[in-house]
Write a protein that holds these residues in place. Structure first.
Motif, PDB file in Angstrom:
ATOM      1  N   TYR A  27      47.489  31.724  44.123  1.00 21.64           N
ATOM      2  CA  TYR A  27      46.510  31.098  45.006  1.00 21.64           C
ATOM      3  C   TYR A  27      45.452  30.536  44.057  1.00 21.64           C
ATOM      4  N   ALA A  28      45.015  29.310  44.277  1.00 16.41           N
ATOM      5  CA  ALA A  28      44.048  28.692  43.369  1.00 16.41           C
ATOM      6  C   ALA A  28      42.978  27.966  44.162  1.00 16.41           C
ATOM      7  N   PHE A  29      41.768  27.901  43.578  1.00 14.68           N
ATOM      8  CA  PHE A  29      40.712  27.112  44.209  1.00 14.68           C
ATOM      9  C   PHE A  29      39.828  26.496  43.142  1.00 14.68           C
ATOM     10  N   ILE A  30      39.115  25.449  43.547  1.00 17.68           N
ATOM     11  CA  ILE A  30      38.284  24.659  42.634  1.00 17.68           C
ATOM     12  C   ILE A  30      36.891  24.556  43.212  1.00 17.68           C
ATOM     13  N   SER A  31      35.889  24.745  42.356  1.00 21.17           N
ATOM     14  CA  SER A  31      34.504  24.487  42.745  1.00 21.17           C
ATOM     15  C   SER A  31      34.176  23.068  42.319  1.00 21.17           C
ATOM     16  N   LEU A  32      33.736  22.242  43.271  1.00 19.79           N
ATOM     17  CA  LEU A  32      33.447  20.839  43.000  1.00 19.79           C
ATOM     18  C   LEU A  32      31.951  20.575  43.012  1.00 19.79           C
ATOM     19  N   GLU A  33      31.565  19.460  42.393  1.00 23.23           N
ATOM     20  CA  GLU A  33      30.165  19.041  42.388  1.00 23.23           C
ATOM     21  C   GLU A  33      29.769  18.502  43.758  1.00 23.23           C
ATOM     22  N   GLY A  34      28.480  18.437  44.013  1.00 27.08           N
ATOM     23  CA  GLY A  34      27.964  17.791  45.206  1.00 27.08           C
ATOM     24  C   GLY A  34      28.132  18.582  46.481  1.00 27.08           C
ATOM     25  N   GLY A  35      28.412  19.872  46.372  1.00 31.02           N
ATOM     26  CA  GLY A  35      28.521  20.705  47.568  1.00 31.02           C
ATOM     27  C   GLY A  35      29.743  20.434  48.414  1.00 31.02           C
ATOM     28  N   GLN A  36      30.734  19.753  47.844  1.00 28.53           N
ATOM     29  CA  GLN A  36      31.957  19.495  48.592  1.00 28.53           C
ATOM     30  C   GLN A  36      32.683  20.807  48.865  1.00 28.53           C
ATOM     31  N   ALA A  37      33.520  20.788  49.868  1.00 29.00           N
ATOM     32  CA  ALA A  37      34.325  21.969  50.179  1.00 29.00           C
ATOM     33  C   ALA A  37      35.180  22.324  48.970  1.00 29.00           C
ATOM     34  N   GLU A  38      35.406  23.608  48.789  1.00 27.30           N
ATOM     35  CA  GLU A  38      36.234  24.057  47.684  1.00 27.30           C
ATOM     36  C   GLU A  38      37.681  24.044  48.144  1.00 27.30           C
ATOM     37  N   PRO A  39      38.468  23.062  47.697  1.00 24.20           N
ATOM     38  CA  PRO A  39      39.847  22.996  48.165  1.00 24.20           C
ATOM     39  C   PRO A  39      40.688  24.113  47.546  1.00 24.20           C
ATOM     40  N   ASP A  40      41.294  24.918  48.413  1.00 23.54           N
ATOM     41  CA  ASP A  40      42.179  25.933  47.887  1.00 23.54           C
ATOM     42  C   ASP A  40      43.606  25.438  48.035  1.00 23.54           C
ATOM     43  N   GLY A  41      44.487  26.073  47.303  1.00 18.76           N
ATOM     44  CA  GLY A  41      45.873  25.649  47.328  1.00 18.76           C
ATOM     45  C   GLY A  41      46.741  26.695  46.675  1.00 18.76           C
ATOM     46  N   GLY A  42      47.929  26.302  46.361  1.00 20.31           N
ATOM     47  CA  GLY A  42      48.868  27.226  45.753  1.00 20.31           C
ATOM     48  C   GLY A  42      49.663  26.553  44.672  1.00 20.31           C
ATOM     49  N   GLY A  43      50.258  27.359  43.844  1.00 19.76           N
ATOM     50  CA  GLY A  43      51.067  26.837  42.761  1.00 19.76           C
ATOM     51  C   GLY A  43      51.759  27.970  42.039  1.00 19.76           C
ATOM     52  N   ALA A  44      52.083  27.722  40.784  1.00 19.99           N
ATOM     53  CA  ALA A  44      52.757  28.739  39.982  1.00 19.99           C
ATOM     54  C   ALA A  44      52.495  28.490  38.515  1.00 19.99           C
ATOM     55  N   ALA A  45      52.535  29.572  37.758  1.00 20.86           N
ATOM     56  CA  ALA A  45      52.423  29.502  36.307  1.00 20.86           C
ATOM     57  C   ALA A  45      53.672  30.134  35.709  1.00 20.86           C
ATOM     58  N   LEU A  46      54.134  29.557  34.621  1.00 28.34           N
ATOM     59  CA  LEU A  46      55.238  30.112  33.853  1.00 28.34           C
ATOM     60  C   LEU A  46      54.723  30.376  32.450  1.00 28.34           C
ATOM     61  N   PHE A  47      55.216  31.438  31.809  1.00 30.35           N
ATOM     62  CA  PHE A  47      54.800  31.672  30.439  1.00 30.35           C
ATOM     63  C   PHE A  47      55.941  32.229  29.609  1.00 30.35           C
ATOM     64  N   LEU A  48      55.816  32.005  28.300  1.00 31.91           N
ATOM     65  CA  LEU A  48      56.719  32.531  27.294  1.00 31.91           C
ATOM     66  C   LEU A  48      55.836  33.173  26.241  1.00 31.91           C
ATOM     67  N   GLY A  49      56.090  34.441  25.910  1.00 27.41           N
ATOM     68  CA  GLY A  49      55.219  35.148  24.989  1.00 27.41           C
ATOM     69  C   GLY A  49      55.969  35.844  23.879  1.00 27.41           C
ATOM     70  N   TYR A  50      55.205  36.210  22.844  1.00 26.56           N
ATOM     71  CA  TYR A  50      55.736  36.981  21.723  1.00 26.56           C
ATOM     72  C   TYR A  50      54.730  38.075  21.394  1.00 26.56           C
ATOM     73  N   ALA A  51      55.186  39.320  21.377  1.00 24.55           N
ATOM     74  CA  ALA A  51      54.300  40.453  21.087  1.00 24.55           C
ATOM     75  C   ALA A  51      54.099  40.577  19.577  1.00 24.55           C
ATOM     76  N   ILE A  52      52.885  40.267  19.119  1.00 24.59           N
ATOM     77  CA  ILE A  52      52.549  40.349  17.699  1.00 24.59           C
ATOM     78  C   ILE A  52      52.412  41.818  17.285  1.00 24.59           C
ATOM     79  N   THR A  53      51.769  42.600  18.133  1.00 25.31           N
ATOM     80  CA  THR A  53      51.630  44.043  17.938  1.00 25.31           C
ATOM     81  C   THR A  53      51.883  44.715  19.281  1.00 25.31           C
ATOM     82  N   GLU A  54      51.756  46.029  19.318  1.00 21.58           N
ATOM     83  CA  GLU A  54      51.911  46.768  20.578  1.00 21.58           C
ATOM     84  C   GLU A  54      50.931  46.254  21.633  1.00 21.58           C
ATOM     85  N   ALA A  55      49.719  45.897  21.215  1.00 21.29           N
ATOM     86  CA  ALA A  55      48.674  45.515  22.168  1.00 21.29           C
ATOM     87  C   ALA A  55      48.442  44.012  22.280  1.00 21.29           C
ATOM     88  N   MET A  56      48.794  43.227  21.259  1.00 20.33           N
ATOM     89  CA  MET A  56      48.461  41.800  21.213  1.00 20.33           C
ATOM     90  C   MET A  56      49.706  40.933  21.409  1.00 20.33           C
TER      91      MET A  56
END
Length: 170
Positions: A27-56
């Motif tokens: 779920y995503a939303f944007i705060s706009l200038e000028g007091g306009q309504a904050e349009p909310d919407g939906g989408g998706a994120a994809l990621f590819l990661g590599y563990a450098i250490t146990e924590a990072m």
């Protein structure tokens, strides 16, 4: 639902050198200038990661969301699309089986509204928590704040939140 089917045992182990792939419907939303309504919407994120250490972990993340801006007397209904491509560093506190995470990254934030588009370097910070269901599967949730790097508090700013599913490969 997955937590009800899979045994709830911790699988804490060294993740160094593992590759992760994940998806976050959001779920995503944007705060706009000028007091306009904050349009909310939906989408998706994809990621590819590599563990450098146990924590990072370092991740390459891509996100898309769509936001409908209602028609007014002066303009027709429009679809605001947001794209983000970022390199993110994630730090996880190992409190097995739950791993709270802090994330920070830089990338490119692109917003398109009708035939107008804005692209700029962006700053992304986030917090999340993941639960290790199996050695190769984590489920959790994440919240991100996105802003233009030149002026992080200038509107518009962009937020996304959603569940996260991560698969790990050794």
């Amino acid at each position: 639902l997955l937590l009800l089917v899979v045994p709830l045992t911790a699988h804490a182990e060294d993740r160094t050198g593992t590759i992760s792939m994940g998806v976050t419907p959001s779920y995503a939303f944007i705060s706009l200038e000028g007091g306009q309504a904050e349009p909310d919407g939906g989408g998706a994120a994809l990621f590819l990661g590599y563990a450098i250490t146990e924590a990072m972990e370092v991740r390459l993340s891509g996100l898309w969301s769509g936001h409908v801006i209602s028609a007014t007397d002066k303009s027709p209904e429009l679809l605001l699309q947001v794209f983000n491509l970022a390199v993110i560093f994630s730090y996880a506190f190992d409190l097995a089986p739950v791993r709270p995470t802090l994330e920070a990254g830089i990338g490119l934030l692109h917003q398109r509204l009708g035939d107008q588009a804005v692209s700029s370097a962006s700053l992304q910070v986030g917090v999340g928590a993941d639960y290790s269901v199996l050695p190769w599967l984590e489920v959790g949730a994440v919240f991100h704040y996105h802003a233009f790097l030149q002026n992080p508090n200038q509107l518009p700013v962009y937020f996304d939140v959603g569940p996260r599913i991560t698969f790990r490969i050794r």
